[in-house]
Every structure is written in C-alpha cells, then in structure tokens.
Design an enzyme around this catalytic site. Structure first.
Site, PDB file in Angstrom:
ATOM      1  N   HIS A   1      27.160  37.350  25.457  1.00 51.74           N
ATOM      2  CA  HIS A   1      27.860  37.188  26.737  1.00 51.74           C
ATOM      3  C   HIS A   1      28.001  35.691  27.009  1.00 51.74           C
ATOM      4  O   HIS A   1      27.018  34.939  26.892  1.00 51.74           O
ATOM      5  CB  HIS A   1      27.029  37.773  27.887  1.00 51.74           C
ATOM      6  CG  HIS A   1      26.760  39.242  27.808  1.00 51.74           C
ATOM      7  ND1 HIS A   1      27.390  40.164  28.628  1.00 51.74           N
ATOM      8  CD2 HIS A   1      25.906  39.960  27.029  1.00 51.74           C
ATOM      9  CE1 HIS A   1      26.930  41.382  28.359  1.00 51.74           C
ATOM     10  NE2 HIS A   1      26.025  41.287  27.391  1.00 51.74           N
TER      11      HIS A   1
ATOM     12  N   ARG B   1      37.358  39.621  27.639  1.00 51.95           N
ATOM     13  CA  ARG B   1      36.702  39.610  28.948  1.00 51.95           C
ATOM     14  C   ARG B   1      35.928  40.912  29.154  1.00 51.95           C
ATOM     15  O   ARG B   1      36.404  41.998  28.810  1.00 51.95           O
ATOM     16  CB  ARG B   1      37.726  39.398  30.066  1.00 51.95           C
ATOM     17  CG  ARG B   1      38.411  38.059  29.946  1.00 51.95           C
ATOM     18  CD  ARG B   1      39.141  37.607  31.196  1.00 51.95           C
ATOM     19  NE  ARG B   1      39.962  36.433  30.856  1.00 51.95           N
ATOM     20  CZ  ARG B   1      39.487  35.189  30.747  1.00 51.95           C
ATOM     21  NH1 ARG B   1      38.217  34.947  30.987  1.00 51.95           N
ATOM     22  NH2 ARG B   1      40.292  34.191  30.407  1.00 51.95           N
ATOM     23  N   ASP B   2      34.725  40.753  29.736  1.00 50.51           N
ATOM     24  CA  ASP B   2      33.880  41.913  30.032  1.00 50.51           C
ATOM     25  C   ASP B   2      34.543  42.745  31.128  1.00 50.51           C
ATOM     26  O   ASP B   2      35.057  42.210  32.108  1.00 50.51           O
ATOM     27  CB  ASP B   2      32.487  41.436  30.479  1.00 50.51           C
ATOM     28  CG  ASP B   2      31.456  42.548  30.444  1.00 50.51           C
ATOM     29  OD1 ASP B   2      30.507  42.454  29.649  1.00 50.51           O
ATOM     30  OD2 ASP B   2      31.604  43.530  31.231  1.00 50.51           O
TER      31      ASP B   2
ATOM     32  N   ASN C   1      21.583  40.305  24.868  1.00 54.17           N
ATOM     33  CA  ASN C   1      20.638  41.390  25.123  1.00 54.17           C
ATOM     34  C   ASN C   1      20.367  42.100  23.798  1.00 54.17           C
ATOM     35  O   ASN C   1      21.302  42.488  23.093  1.00 54.17           O
ATOM     36  CB  ASN C   1      21.224  42.374  26.146  1.00 54.17           C
ATOM     37  CG  ASN C   1      21.447  41.733  27.504  1.00 54.17           C
ATOM     38  OD1 ASN C   1      20.665  40.886  27.929  1.00 54.17           O
ATOM     39  ND2 ASN C   1      22.513  42.130  28.184  1.00 54.17           N
TER      40      ASN C   1
ATOM     41  N   HIS D   1      26.688  41.186  20.160  1.00 54.28           N
ATOM     42  CA  HIS D   1      27.583  40.427  21.042  1.00 54.28           C
ATOM     43  C   HIS D   1      26.800  39.385  21.806  1.00 54.28           C
ATOM     44  O   HIS D   1      25.618  39.535  22.066  1.00 54.28           O
ATOM     45  CB  HIS D   1      28.336  41.340  22.005  1.00 54.28           C
ATOM     46  CG  HIS D   1      27.471  42.256  22.832  1.00 54.28           C
ATOM     47  ND1 HIS D   1      26.924  43.419  22.337  1.00 54.28           N
ATOM     48  CD2 HIS D   1      27.061  42.173  24.114  1.00 54.28           C
ATOM     49  CE1 HIS D   1      26.224  44.019  23.280  1.00 54.28           C
ATOM     50  NE2 HIS D   1      26.268  43.276  24.377  1.00 54.28           N
TER      51      HIS D   1
ATOM     52  N   VAL E   1      25.597  48.382  24.457  1.00 56.78           N
ATOM     53  CA  VAL E   1      26.539  48.592  23.349  1.00 56.78           C
ATOM     54  C   VAL E   1      25.879  48.010  22.100  1.00 56.78           C
ATOM     55  O   VAL E   1      25.595  46.808  22.039  1.00 56.78           O
ATOM     56  CB  VAL E   1      27.897  47.920  23.623  1.00 56.78           C
ATOM     57  CG1 VAL E   1      28.825  48.110  22.426  1.00 56.78           C
ATOM     58  CG2 VAL E   1      28.534  48.488  24.896  1.00 56.78           C
TER      59      VAL E   1
HETATM   60  P1  DGP Z   1      25.137  44.829  26.913  1.00 54.10           P
HETATM   61  O1  DGP Z   1      24.608  45.524  28.130  1.00 54.10           O
HETATM   62  O2  DGP Z   1      24.482  43.459  26.675  1.00 54.10           O
HETATM   63  O3  DGP Z   1      25.113  45.727  25.702  1.00 54.10           O
HETATM   64  O4  DGP Z   1      26.648  44.485  27.237  1.00 54.10           O
HETATM   65  C1  DGP Z   1      27.710  45.363  27.043  1.00 54.10           C
HETATM   66  C2  DGP Z   1      28.832  44.909  27.928  1.00 54.10           C
HETATM   67  O5  DGP Z   1      30.016  45.587  27.518  1.00 54.10           O
HETATM   68  C3  DGP Z   1      28.669  45.221  29.415  1.00 54.10           C
HETATM   69  O6  DGP Z   1      28.562  43.995  30.163  1.00 54.10           O
HETATM   70  C4  DGP Z   1      29.938  45.960  29.810  1.00 54.10           C
HETATM   71  C5  DGP Z   1      30.862  45.728  28.636  1.00 54.10           C
HETATM   72  N1  DGP Z   1      31.767  46.825  28.340  1.00 54.10           N
HETATM   73  C6  DGP Z   1      31.440  48.131  28.214  1.00 54.10           C
HETATM   74  N2  DGP Z   1      32.529  48.852  27.903  1.00 54.10           N
HETATM   75  C7  DGP Z   1      33.566  47.960  27.832  1.00 54.10           C
HETATM   76  C8  DGP Z   1      34.959  48.111  27.532  1.00 54.10           C
HETATM   77  O7  DGP Z   1      35.480  49.191  27.265  1.00 54.10           O
HETATM   78  N3  DGP Z   1      35.717  46.974  27.561  1.00 54.10           N
HETATM   79  C9  DGP Z   1      35.171  45.740  27.851  1.00 54.10           C
HETATM   80  N4  DGP Z   1      36.009  44.693  27.862  1.00 54.10           N
HETATM   81  N5  DGP Z   1      33.864  45.576  28.120  1.00 54.10           N
HETATM   82  C10 DGP Z   1      33.076  46.676  28.103  1.00 54.10           C
END
Ligand code: DGP
Length: 121
Positions: A109, A34-35, A94, A107, A103
C-alpha cells in the site's frame, strides 16, 4: 517453493484486465492501481504481476521482482507528489491474517496526502 498463477485471485484478475482498475503505473513486473477503499487521499496498491501470497514469498521466489515492486512504489509516490522531499508517504505490506491481510497476492500500500500517526492500529 514456486507458486502457480491462481485463476481465482482478485489481484491476478486486475492484472489481467478481467476486473476494472484505476491504473496509475505499470512495468513488466509490476502493476499499480488505486485502492477501492482508500484510507488516505492517495491510496495506491502496487502488486507484482507474479502470483505469490505475500511480499516475503516474493523476496524468496524472485528477489529482483521485490526490488522492482519497491522501485515502482517509490515511482508511484513521486508521481503522486508524495516523495520524501514533498512531505513523504507510508508504505505498508500487511503480511498474514494477524496483520489484516485480506488479499493473498503480494502488495504494497502507498498511502499519503494526510498526516500519518504512529503506531498503526
Ligand atoms: P490488505 O488488507 O493489505 O490485503 O489489502 C487489500 C486491499 O485491497 C484493501 O485495502 C482493499 C483493496 N481491494 C479489495 N478489493 C479490491 C478491488 O476489487 N479493487 C481495488 N482497486 N482494490 C480492492
């Protein structure tokens, strides 16, 4: 081009269990959790275990793992009650800074549980 595992990559650390994650699905090639900043009632990130910076790089380096990534995303949606027959969901990858990728480990979403709007911001 081949990408080495990145010891500093956040999602590699989640995959390795060094950073805690709310894991919802895992396969030999993929990992889903989960995000931490959910943008919908269901917001799951599906990542390849392999470190590559984005989905396009995964397709180039290991196309069978890109298929596995999308299969895992579809299975996550089914598990979460979001299959197309149940109303559907959105998949977002993205890719690059202009698309707000933050990141740089590939990935997808998986977002659902509320009506989606178009176009995305
Ligand atoms: P993007 O912006 O498409 O690179 O998405 C990266 C996503 O990663 C963003 O929606 C927030 C999520 N995210 C960042 N740090 C963490 C973390 O430590 N744990 C989790 N579960 N999600 C994270």
């Amino acid at each position: 081009m081949s990408y080495a595992a990145d010891p500093d990559c956040l999602f590699c650390k989640l995959v390795r269990g060094e950073v805690p994650a709310d894991v919802v699905h895992a396969t030999d090639a993929t990992f889903a959790f989960r995000d931490v900043q959910p943008q919908a009632p269901t917001h799951v990130l599906v990542v390849p275990r392999r470190h590559v910076p984005d989905v396009a790089s995964l397709v180039a380096e290991a196309p069978q793992e890109a298929v596995a990534l999308f299969a895992a995303a579809a299975e996550v949606a089914r598990q979460e009650g979001l299959a197309a027959a149940d109303g559907g969901y959105r998949m977002v990858a993205n890719t690059g800074p202009a698309a707000q990728q933050s990141v740089f480990h590939a990935h997808v979403h998986v977002l659902g549980g509320r009506p989606m709007t178009w176009p995305p911001g």
